[in-house]
Design a protein around this motif. Sequence first.
Motif, PDB file in Angstrom:
ATOM      1  N   MET A 165       0.978  -1.169   0.043  1.00  0.00           N
ATOM      2  CA  MET A 165      -0.456  -0.162   0.533  1.00  0.00           C
ATOM      3  C   MET A 165       0.560   1.237  -0.224  1.00  0.00           C
ATOM      4  SD  MET A 165      -3.347  -0.899  -0.250  1.00  0.00           S
ATOM      5  CE  MET A 165      -4.231   0.350   0.540  1.00  0.00           C
ATOM      6  N   VAL A 166       2.026   1.645   0.641  1.00  0.00           N
ATOM      7  CA  VAL A 166       2.741   2.764   1.131  1.00  0.00           C
ATOM      8  C   VAL A 166       3.151   2.672  -0.462  1.00  0.00           C
ATOM      9  CG1 VAL A 166       4.272   3.465   2.460  1.00  0.00           C
ATOM     10  CG2 VAL A 166       2.495   2.244   3.004  1.00  0.00           C
ATOM     11  N   GLY A 167       3.745   1.740  -0.498  1.00  0.00           N
ATOM     12  CA  GLY A 167       4.636   1.417  -2.045  1.00  0.00           C
ATOM     13  C   GLY A 167       4.083   1.741  -3.409  1.00  0.00           C
ATOM     14  N   GLU A 168       2.681   1.525  -2.985  1.00  0.00           N
ATOM     15  CA  GLU A 168       1.492   2.041  -4.692  1.00  0.00           C
ATOM     16  C   GLU A 168       1.171   3.528  -4.708  1.00  0.00           C
ATOM     17  OE1 GLU A 168      -1.370   1.453  -7.673  1.00  0.00           O
ATOM     18  OE2 GLU A 168      -0.111   0.471  -7.053  1.00  0.00           O
ATOM     19  N   LEU A 169       1.272   4.494  -2.760  1.00  0.00           N
ATOM     20  CA  LEU A 169       1.167   5.097  -2.436  1.00  0.00           C
ATOM     21  C   LEU A 169       2.284   6.413  -2.901  1.00  0.00           C
ATOM     22  CD1 LEU A 169      -0.537   7.638   0.696  1.00  0.00           C
ATOM     23  CD2 LEU A 169       1.671   7.874  -0.108  1.00  0.00           C
ATOM     24  N   GLN A 170       3.518   6.067  -2.796  1.00  0.00           N
ATOM     25  CA  GLN A 170       4.772   6.703  -3.405  1.00  0.00           C
ATOM     26  C   GLN A 170       4.766   6.405  -3.997  1.00  0.00           C
ATOM     27  OE1 GLN A 170       7.505   3.679  -0.975  1.00  0.00           O
ATOM     28  NE2 GLN A 170       8.187   5.425   0.392  1.00  0.00           N
ATOM     29  N   LEU A 171       5.047   4.913  -5.263  1.00  0.00           N
ATOM     30  CA  LEU A 171       4.668   5.422  -7.071  1.00  0.00           C
ATOM     31  C   LEU A 171       3.568   6.134  -7.608  1.00  0.00           C
ATOM     32  CD1 LEU A 171       6.274   3.890  -9.436  1.00  0.00           C
ATOM     33  CD2 LEU A 171       3.997   1.791  -9.311  1.00  0.00           C
ATOM     34  N   LEU A 177      -4.508   6.431  -0.208  1.00  0.00           N
ATOM     35  CA  LEU A 177      -4.710   5.114  -0.603  1.00  0.00           C
ATOM     36  C   LEU A 177      -5.578   4.600  -0.179  1.00  0.00           C
ATOM     37  CD1 LEU A 177      -4.320   3.794  -3.260  1.00  0.00           C
ATOM     38  CD2 LEU A 177      -2.892   2.482  -1.899  1.00  0.00           C
ATOM     39  N   LYS A 178      -6.898   4.157  -0.270  1.00  0.00           N
ATOM     40  CA  LYS A 178      -7.263   3.494   0.452  1.00  0.00           C
ATOM     41  C   LYS A 178      -7.688   1.787  -0.720  1.00  0.00           C
ATOM     42  CE  LYS A 178     -12.008   3.199   1.305  1.00  0.00           C
ATOM     43  NZ  LYS A 178     -12.584   2.081   0.111  1.00  0.00           N
ATOM     44  N   LEU A 179      -7.938   0.734  -0.052  1.00  0.00           N
ATOM     45  CA  LEU A 179      -8.790  -0.223  -1.333  1.00  0.00           C
ATOM     46  C   LEU A 179     -10.638   0.239  -1.636  1.00  0.00           C
ATOM     47  CD1 LEU A 179      -7.997  -3.212   1.126  1.00  0.00           C
ATOM     48  CD2 LEU A 179      -7.196  -2.295  -1.224  1.00  0.00           C
ATOM     49  N   SER A 180     -10.903   0.461  -3.190  1.00  0.00           N
ATOM     50  CA  SER A 180     -11.854   0.332  -3.431  1.00  0.00           C
ATOM     51  C   SER A 180     -12.345  -0.931  -3.873  1.00  0.00           C
ATOM     52  CB  SER A 180     -11.731   1.093  -4.568  1.00  0.00           C
ATOM     53  OG  SER A 180     -10.782   0.310  -5.956  1.00  0.00           O
ATOM     54  N   ASP A 207     -20.309   8.293  -2.802  1.00  0.00           N
ATOM     55  CA  ASP A 207     -18.490   8.129  -3.110  1.00  0.00           C
ATOM     56  C   ASP A 207     -18.508   7.959  -1.383  1.00  0.00           C
ATOM     57  OD1 ASP A 207     -18.068   9.406  -5.316  1.00  0.00           O
ATOM     58  OD2 ASP A 207     -18.456  11.622  -4.392  1.00  0.00           O
ATOM     59  N   ASN A 208     -19.519   7.513  -0.323  1.00  0.00           N
ATOM     60  CA  ASN A 208     -19.310   7.375   1.137  1.00  0.00           C
ATOM     61  C   ASN A 208     -18.913   5.753   1.273  1.00  0.00           C
ATOM     62  OD1 ASN A 208     -19.817  10.148   2.166  1.00  0.00           O
ATOM     63  ND2 ASN A 208     -21.884   9.444   2.535  1.00  0.00           N
ATOM     64  N   ASN A 209     -19.715   5.292  -0.025  1.00  0.00           N
ATOM     65  CA  ASN A 209     -19.550   3.601   0.051  1.00  0.00           C
ATOM     66  C   ASN A 209     -18.103   3.649  -0.710  1.00  0.00           C
ATOM     67  OD1 ASN A 209     -21.647   2.979   1.359  1.00  0.00           O
ATOM     68  ND2 ASN A 209     -23.060   3.183  -0.549  1.00  0.00           N
ATOM     69  N   VAL A 210     -17.302   4.277  -1.417  1.00  0.00           N
ATOM     70  CA  VAL A 210     -15.811   4.004  -2.008  1.00  0.00           C
ATOM     71  C   VAL A 210     -15.149   4.556  -1.301  1.00  0.00           C
ATOM     72  CG1 VAL A 210     -14.538   4.364  -4.028  1.00  0.00           C
ATOM     73  CG2 VAL A 210     -17.353   4.120  -4.341  1.00  0.00           C
ATOM     74  N   PHE A 211     -15.340   5.668  -0.091  1.00  0.00           N
ATOM     75  CA  PHE A 211     -13.712   5.998  -0.096  1.00  0.00           C
ATOM     76  C   PHE A 211     -14.056   5.774   1.792  1.00  0.00           C
ATOM     77  CE2 PHE A 211     -13.759   8.871  -3.610  1.00  0.00           C
ATOM     78  CZ  PHE A 211     -12.768   8.452  -4.151  1.00  0.00           C
ATOM     79  N   GLY A 212     -15.306   5.580   1.914  1.00  0.00           N
ATOM     80  CA  GLY A 212     -15.793   5.101   3.666  1.00  0.00           C
ATOM     81  C   GLY A 212     -14.321   3.761   3.917  1.00  0.00           C
ATOM     82  N   TYR A 213     -14.967   2.988   4.660  1.00  0.00           N
ATOM     83  CA  TYR A 213     -14.668   1.871   5.270  1.00  0.00           C
ATOM     84  C   TYR A 213     -13.431   2.585   5.677  1.00  0.00           C
ATOM     85  CZ  TYR A 213     -19.072  -0.278   4.052  1.00  0.00           C
ATOM     86  OH  TYR A 213     -20.337  -0.670   3.458  1.00  0.00           O
ATOM     87  N   GLY A 214     -13.389   2.508   6.674  1.00  0.00           N
ATOM     88  CA  GLY A 214     -11.118   3.258   6.809  1.00  0.00           C
ATOM     89  C   GLY A 214     -10.162   2.303   7.559  1.00  0.00           C
ATOM     90  N   PHE A 215     -10.899   0.577   7.610  1.00  0.00           N
ATOM     91  CA  PHE A 215     -10.025  -0.217   7.759  1.00  0.00           C
ATOM     92  C   PHE A 215      -8.581  -0.841   7.027  1.00  0.00           C
ATOM     93  CE2 PHE A 215     -13.069  -2.158   5.494  1.00  0.00           C
ATOM     94  CZ  PHE A 215     -12.608  -3.428   4.281  1.00  0.00           C
ATOM     95  N   SER A 216      -8.820   0.323   5.682  1.00  0.00           N
ATOM     96  CA  SER A 216      -7.681   0.548   4.262  1.00  0.00           C
ATOM     97  C   SER A 216      -6.863   1.896   4.108  1.00  0.00           C
ATOM     98  CB  SER A 216      -8.121   0.231   3.209  1.00  0.00           C
ATOM     99  OG  SER A 216      -9.330  -0.113   2.392  1.00  0.00           O
ATOM    100  N   ARG A 249      -4.499  14.739  -4.125  1.00  0.00           N
ATOM    101  CA  ARG A 249      -4.437  13.583  -5.203  1.00  0.00           C
ATOM    102  C   ARG A 249      -4.574  12.105  -3.992  1.00  0.00           C
ATOM    103  NH1 ARG A 249      -0.091  11.810  -8.630  1.00  0.00           N
ATOM    104  NH2 ARG A 249      -1.657  10.348  -9.531  1.00  0.00           N
ATOM    105  N   VAL A 250      -5.669  11.830  -4.526  1.00  0.00           N
ATOM    106  CA  VAL A 250      -5.945  10.501  -3.622  1.00  0.00           C
ATOM    107  C   VAL A 250      -6.179   9.326  -4.085  1.00  0.00           C
ATOM    108  CG1 VAL A 250      -8.217   8.730  -1.522  1.00  0.00           C
ATOM    109  CG2 VAL A 250      -7.377  11.296  -1.674  1.00  0.00           C
ATOM    110  N   GLY A 251      -6.044   8.214  -4.116  1.00  0.00           N
ATOM    111  CA  GLY A 251      -5.790   7.255  -5.310  1.00  0.00           C
ATOM    112  C   GLY A 251      -7.042   5.766  -4.625  1.00  0.00           C
ATOM    113  N   LEU A 252      -7.570   5.486  -5.476  1.00  0.00           N
ATOM    114  CA  LEU A 252      -8.104   3.786  -5.174  1.00  0.00           C
ATOM    115  C   LEU A 252      -7.381   3.009  -5.911  1.00  0.00           C
ATOM    116  CD1 LEU A 252     -11.728   5.452  -6.173  1.00  0.00           C
ATOM    117  CD2 LEU A 252     -11.050   5.139  -3.768  1.00  0.00           C
TER     118      LEU A 252
END
Length: 310
Positions: A165-171, A177-180, A207-216, A249-252
């Motif tokens: 996850m952190v590697g993806e954020l850096q790249l 970043l969160k899991l979609s 949007d709440n469903n896609v960007f919610g669920y903060g476990f990721s 920039r927020v990624g999925l």
Amino acid sequence: MPGPPHDERRTRTAARDAEFCTSDTQSSKTEWDRVGYSGGTAVERELQKLGVGVAKPSQVHWNRVSVLTPTTAARAAFHAQLWQCFSAQTWPNKELVVVETYDSTVEQPSSFFQDLKDDRLVHVALAHDLNVGLKRNISVLMASGEYCVNFDDDDFYADGYVERMVGELQLRGLGALKLSAWHNYFESTGRCGYSTPHTWKEDEERDNNVFGYGFSYVYRRELALAYPYPHLDFGEDAPFMLKLRDGCRVGLMEDLEGVCLHLVHRHSSTMDPEVSRILPQEELEDLEVADSQAFQHFISSRRSWWCCDV
């Protein structure tokens, strides 16, 4: 009004300067006012009102990951599992920041974390009934890492989860970043389902469903200091991530390999997610997270082995 006197217990196994903390960057009042966020130094004001002192890092370490977890004494059964998931992470420079609350009239803080002697643990136990949003903000204040990674205490994370996850954020040069799309394990049935919230019914909650669920959630600490979580006990995650999306920039990322497994049980603090399909046993066994020690221990403790075919 200030809260009543409380028995605050703190485990500080990483260097900290004990003082009230606040973000250096203040955000103006926004639409967050309507969901419990008051802008400016809201986190510091709330802590001062409650008479709670927290310890902030003496310095923030480049390329360190701070894994952040709010929890309660009532969830002590998950604490060893949380540590297993954290300690197995392949990212070398890391710490686990746990903000625990408990009712001092009937509970004691987590004996697991109180007894754990490890320099990578930062544990604070507060005899207050704090909402989850404030606890998340406290963990950000206490973090000494450049990057913050949310772990829920009851979920499972593959050994390479943080690195992926952190590697993806850096790249991708992202701020967050969160899991979609992700995998769920339903404890009541022993089944595993795959959730793809972008395919759920299109309405104002999409949007709440896609960007919610903060476990990721994975994000840069400086951004969370500038735009804290709203002080809510439920649903604090989506407004936080959507606010970050307005300013950076927020990624999925779809979890196709199964690096995370969201546990759904009767004590879950999130709504049961919809699932697009149920996985047969062989697909569950092929998930990366299925090889983790924490999940193997969880499965071995169940009477039924793996999930059911459908």
